[in-house]
Structures are given as C-alpha cells and as structure tokens.
Design a protein around this motif. Structure first.
Motif, PDB file in Angstrom:
ATOM      1  N   MET A   1     -32.541 -40.507 -50.468  1.00 18.72           N
ATOM      2  CA  MET A   1     -32.635 -39.095 -50.111  1.00 18.72           C
ATOM      3  C   MET A   1     -31.296 -38.411 -50.406  1.00 18.72           C
ATOM      4  O   MET A   1     -30.236 -38.946 -50.137  1.00 18.72           O
ATOM      5  CB  MET A   1     -32.987 -38.974 -48.624  1.00 18.72           C
ATOM      6  CG  MET A   1     -33.202 -37.580 -48.134  1.00 18.72           C
ATOM      7  SD  MET A   1     -34.676 -36.905 -48.887  1.00 18.72           S
ATOM      8  CE  MET A   1     -34.630 -35.259 -48.295  1.00 18.72           C
ATOM      9  N   THR A   2     -31.363 -37.219 -50.944  1.00 18.70           N
ATOM     10  CA  THR A   2     -30.173 -36.450 -51.270  1.00 18.70           C
ATOM     11  C   THR A   2     -29.497 -35.968 -49.996  1.00 18.70           C
ATOM     12  O   THR A   2     -30.149 -35.489 -49.078  1.00 18.70           O
ATOM     13  CB  THR A   2     -30.564 -35.237 -52.139  1.00 18.70           C
ATOM     14  OG1 THR A   2     -31.242 -35.709 -53.286  1.00 18.70           O
ATOM     15  CG2 THR A   2     -29.349 -34.468 -52.560  1.00 18.70           C
ATOM     16  N   ASP A   3     -28.189 -36.095 -49.950  1.00 24.21           N
ATOM     17  CA  ASP A   3     -27.410 -35.633 -48.803  1.00 24.21           C
ATOM     18  C   ASP A   3     -27.081 -34.162 -49.020  1.00 24.21           C
ATOM     19  O   ASP A   3     -26.141 -33.824 -49.738  1.00 24.21           O
ATOM     20  CB  ASP A   3     -26.148 -36.474 -48.671  1.00 24.21           C
ATOM     21  CG  ASP A   3     -25.372 -36.144 -47.415  1.00 24.21           C
ATOM     22  OD1 ASP A   3     -25.983 -35.682 -46.435  1.00 24.21           O
ATOM     23  OD2 ASP A   3     -24.144 -36.352 -47.412  1.00 24.21           O
ATOM     24  N   ILE A   4     -27.847 -33.276 -48.393  1.00 24.65           N
ATOM     25  CA  ILE A   4     -27.682 -31.831 -48.561  1.00 24.65           C
ATOM     26  C   ILE A   4     -26.880 -31.279 -47.390  1.00 24.65           C
ATOM     27  O   ILE A   4     -27.207 -31.528 -46.235  1.00 24.65           O
ATOM     28  CB  ILE A   4     -29.047 -31.116 -48.645  1.00 24.65           C
ATOM     29  CG1 ILE A   4     -29.870 -31.670 -49.805  1.00 24.65           C
ATOM     30  CG2 ILE A   4     -28.846 -29.605 -48.791  1.00 24.65           C
ATOM     31  CD1 ILE A   4     -31.312 -31.184 -49.831  1.00 24.65           C
ATOM     32  N   ALA A   5     -25.840 -30.518 -47.702  1.00 26.17           N
ATOM     33  CA  ALA A   5     -25.047 -29.833 -46.677  1.00 26.17           C
ATOM     34  C   ALA A   5     -25.608 -28.418 -46.548  1.00 26.17           C
ATOM     35  O   ALA A   5     -25.427 -27.591 -47.444  1.00 26.17           O
ATOM     36  CB  ALA A   5     -23.579 -29.800 -47.074  1.00 26.17           C
ATOM     37  N   TRP A   6     -26.322 -28.149 -45.448  1.00 28.47           N
ATOM     38  CA  TRP A   6     -26.962 -26.847 -45.241  1.00 28.47           C
ATOM     39  C   TRP A   6     -26.004 -25.867 -44.583  1.00 28.47           C
ATOM     40  O   TRP A   6     -25.267 -26.213 -43.675  1.00 28.47           O
ATOM     41  CB  TRP A   6     -28.201 -27.000 -44.358  1.00 28.47           C
ATOM     42  CG  TRP A   6     -29.296 -27.768 -45.020  1.00 28.47           C
ATOM     43  CD1 TRP A   6     -29.650 -29.062 -44.775  1.00 28.47           C
ATOM     44  CD2 TRP A   6     -30.177 -27.308 -46.041  1.00 28.47           C
ATOM     45  NE1 TRP A   6     -30.688 -29.432 -45.584  1.00 28.47           N
ATOM     46  CE2 TRP A   6     -31.035 -28.376 -46.371  1.00 28.47           C
ATOM     47  CE3 TRP A   6     -30.315 -26.104 -46.719  1.00 28.47           C
ATOM     48  CZ2 TRP A   6     -32.027 -28.257 -47.344  1.00 28.47           C
ATOM     49  CZ3 TRP A   6     -31.299 -25.999 -47.680  1.00 28.47           C
ATOM     50  CH2 TRP A   6     -32.140 -27.059 -47.987  1.00 28.47           C
ATOM     51  N   GLU A   7     -26.022 -24.612 -45.044  1.00 26.05           N
ATOM     52  CA  GLU A   7     -25.256 -23.536 -44.415  1.00 26.05           C
ATOM     53  C   GLU A   7     -26.046 -23.008 -43.230  1.00 26.05           C
ATOM     54  O   GLU A   7     -27.213 -23.338 -43.042  1.00 26.05           O
ATOM     55  CB  GLU A   7     -25.017 -22.413 -45.425  1.00 26.05           C
ATOM     56  CG  GLU A   7     -24.149 -22.824 -46.592  1.00 26.05           C
ATOM     57  CD  GLU A   7     -23.910 -21.688 -47.576  1.00 26.05           C
ATOM     58  OE1 GLU A   7     -24.317 -20.537 -47.289  1.00 26.05           O
ATOM     59  OE2 GLU A   7     -23.320 -21.955 -48.624  1.00 26.05           O
ATOM     60  N   GLU A   8     -25.400 -22.159 -42.443  1.00 28.43           N
ATOM     61  CA  GLU A   8     -26.097 -21.517 -41.328  1.00 28.43           C
ATOM     62  C   GLU A   8     -27.243 -20.668 -41.880  1.00 28.43           C
ATOM     63  O   GLU A   8     -27.150 -20.119 -42.987  1.00 28.43           O
ATOM     64  CB  GLU A   8     -25.134 -20.631 -40.533  1.00 28.43           C
ATOM     65  CG  GLU A   8     -24.095 -21.420 -39.764  1.00 28.43           C
ATOM     66  CD  GLU A   8     -24.705 -22.325 -38.716  1.00 28.43           C
ATOM     67  OE1 GLU A   8     -25.594 -21.893 -37.977  1.00 28.43           O
ATOM     68  OE2 GLU A   8     -24.281 -23.495 -38.638  1.00 28.43           O
ATOM     69  N   PRO A   9     -28.348 -20.529 -41.131  1.00 24.13           N
ATOM     70  CA  PRO A   9     -29.476 -19.732 -41.622  1.00 24.13           C
ATOM     71  C   PRO A   9     -29.102 -18.266 -41.839  1.00 24.13           C
ATOM     72  O   PRO A   9     -28.296 -17.695 -41.114  1.00 24.13           O
ATOM     73  CB  PRO A   9     -30.516 -19.844 -40.503  1.00 24.13           C
ATOM     74  CG  PRO A   9     -30.132 -21.049 -39.733  1.00 24.13           C
ATOM     75  CD  PRO A   9     -28.635 -21.168 -39.847  1.00 24.13           C
ATOM     76  N   PHE A  10     -29.688 -17.681 -42.879  1.00 24.95           N
ATOM     77  CA  PHE A  10     -29.600 -16.242 -43.119  1.00 24.95           C
ATOM     78  C   PHE A  10     -30.939 -15.676 -42.668  1.00 24.95           C
ATOM     79  O   PHE A  10     -31.985 -16.037 -43.213  1.00 24.95           O
ATOM     80  CB  PHE A  10     -29.369 -15.935 -44.600  1.00 24.95           C
ATOM     81  CG  PHE A  10     -29.565 -14.480 -44.924  1.00 24.95           C
ATOM     82  CD1 PHE A  10     -28.598 -13.550 -44.585  1.00 24.95           C
ATOM     83  CD2 PHE A  10     -30.727 -14.039 -45.529  1.00 24.95           C
ATOM     84  CE1 PHE A  10     -28.785 -12.198 -44.868  1.00 24.95           C
ATOM     85  CE2 PHE A  10     -30.922 -12.697 -45.809  1.00 24.95           C
ATOM     86  CZ  PHE A  10     -29.941 -11.775 -45.477  1.00 24.95           C
ATOM     87  N   CYS A  11     -30.919 -14.829 -41.655  1.00 22.70           N
ATOM     88  CA  CYS A  11     -32.159 -14.282 -41.107  1.00 22.70           C
ATOM     89  C   CYS A  11     -32.207 -12.780 -41.333  1.00 22.70           C
ATOM     90  O   CYS A  11     -31.304 -12.054 -40.934  1.00 22.70           O
ATOM     91  CB  CYS A  11     -32.270 -14.583 -39.621  1.00 22.70           C
ATOM     92  SG  CYS A  11     -32.328 -16.355 -39.262  1.00 22.70           S
ATOM     93  N   GLY A  12     -33.266 -12.341 -41.991  1.00 22.36           N
ATOM     94  CA  GLY A  12     -33.495 -10.920 -42.173  1.00 22.36           C
ATOM     95  C   GLY A  12     -34.287 -10.375 -40.998  1.00 22.36           C
ATOM     96  O   GLY A  12     -34.380 -11.001 -39.948  1.00 22.36           O
ATOM     97  N   GLU A  13     -34.864  -9.224 -41.168  1.00 26.73           N
ATOM     98  CA  GLU A  13     -35.691  -8.649 -40.121  1.00 26.73           C
ATOM     99  C   GLU A  13     -36.955  -9.476 -39.962  1.00 26.73           C
ATOM    100  O   GLU A  13     -37.469 -10.052 -40.913  1.00 26.73           O
ATOM    101  CB  GLU A  13     -36.040  -7.212 -40.472  1.00 26.73           C
ATOM    102  CG  GLU A  13     -34.835  -6.290 -40.476  1.00 26.73           C
ATOM    103  CD  GLU A  13     -35.210  -4.861 -40.777  1.00 26.73           C
ATOM    104  OE1 GLU A  13     -36.388  -4.503 -40.589  1.00 26.73           O
ATOM    105  OE2 GLU A  13     -34.323  -4.115 -41.200  1.00 26.73           O
ATOM    106  N   GLY A  14     -37.462  -9.561 -38.754  1.00 24.05           N
ATOM    107  CA  GLY A  14     -38.669 -10.347 -38.511  1.00 24.05           C
ATOM    108  C   GLY A  14     -38.353 -11.821 -38.421  1.00 24.05           C
ATOM    109  O   GLY A  14     -37.317 -12.219 -37.913  1.00 24.05           O
ATOM    110  N   ASN A  15     -39.233 -12.626 -38.959  1.00 25.29           N
ATOM    111  CA  ASN A  15     -39.104 -14.072 -38.836  1.00 25.29           C
ATOM    112  C   ASN A  15     -38.615 -14.754 -40.105  1.00 25.29           C
ATOM    113  O   ASN A  15     -38.773 -15.955 -40.250  1.00 25.29           O
ATOM    114  CB  ASN A  15     -40.448 -14.682 -38.433  1.00 25.29           C
ATOM    115  CG  ASN A  15     -40.874 -14.218 -37.064  1.00 25.29           C
ATOM    116  OD1 ASN A  15     -40.048 -14.034 -36.192  1.00 25.29           O
ATOM    117  ND2 ASN A  15     -42.153 -14.031 -36.868  1.00 25.29           N
TER     118      ASN A  15
END
Length: 63
Positions: free
Chosen positions: A1-15
């Motif tokens: 499995m690839t080791d992915i470094a995820w950034e903090e979520p970017f949340c727009g309006e709504g969900n």
C-alpha cells in the motif's frame, strides 16, 4: 500500500470536504475526507491547477 501523507481537509460550503495528499515518489492524490481509501491520483501540478481553479470560482463542484 502506498504511504500517502494527507493534508488537512479543505471544506467548502455544505458537506464538500476534500483532502490532498502526496506519496514519497511525488504522486498527488485527492479524496473525499473520510474516504481516503478511494482516491484519484495524478501529477501534483495537475491536481494543484484543478484545486486553484475551483477555489477561484471557475467550477462550483468536482465532476
């Protein structure tokens, strides 16, 4: 499995919450926050351009 470094979520309006990530080889990923095991991958530049265009109002959603 690839080791992915995820950034903090970017949340727009709504969900709409998305996360960007990179792996040690420099590949870029985008996923819906909370469902990172199902993601799209492309070059970092392609994903960066897409996100900047969305933030600039050139698109109101991801297809």
């Amino acid at each position: 499995m690839t080791d992915i470094a995820w950034e903090e979520p970017f949340c727009g309006e709504g969900n709409s919450c998305f996360r960007l990530g990179t792996d040690p080889q420099g590949n870029a990923y985008i996923a819906i926050a909370g469902a990172e095991d199902v993601h799209l991958t492309d070059s970092r530049d392609a994903l960066r351009t897409m996100i900047l265009d969305i933030k600039a109002g050139k698109a109101d959603h991801l297809i």
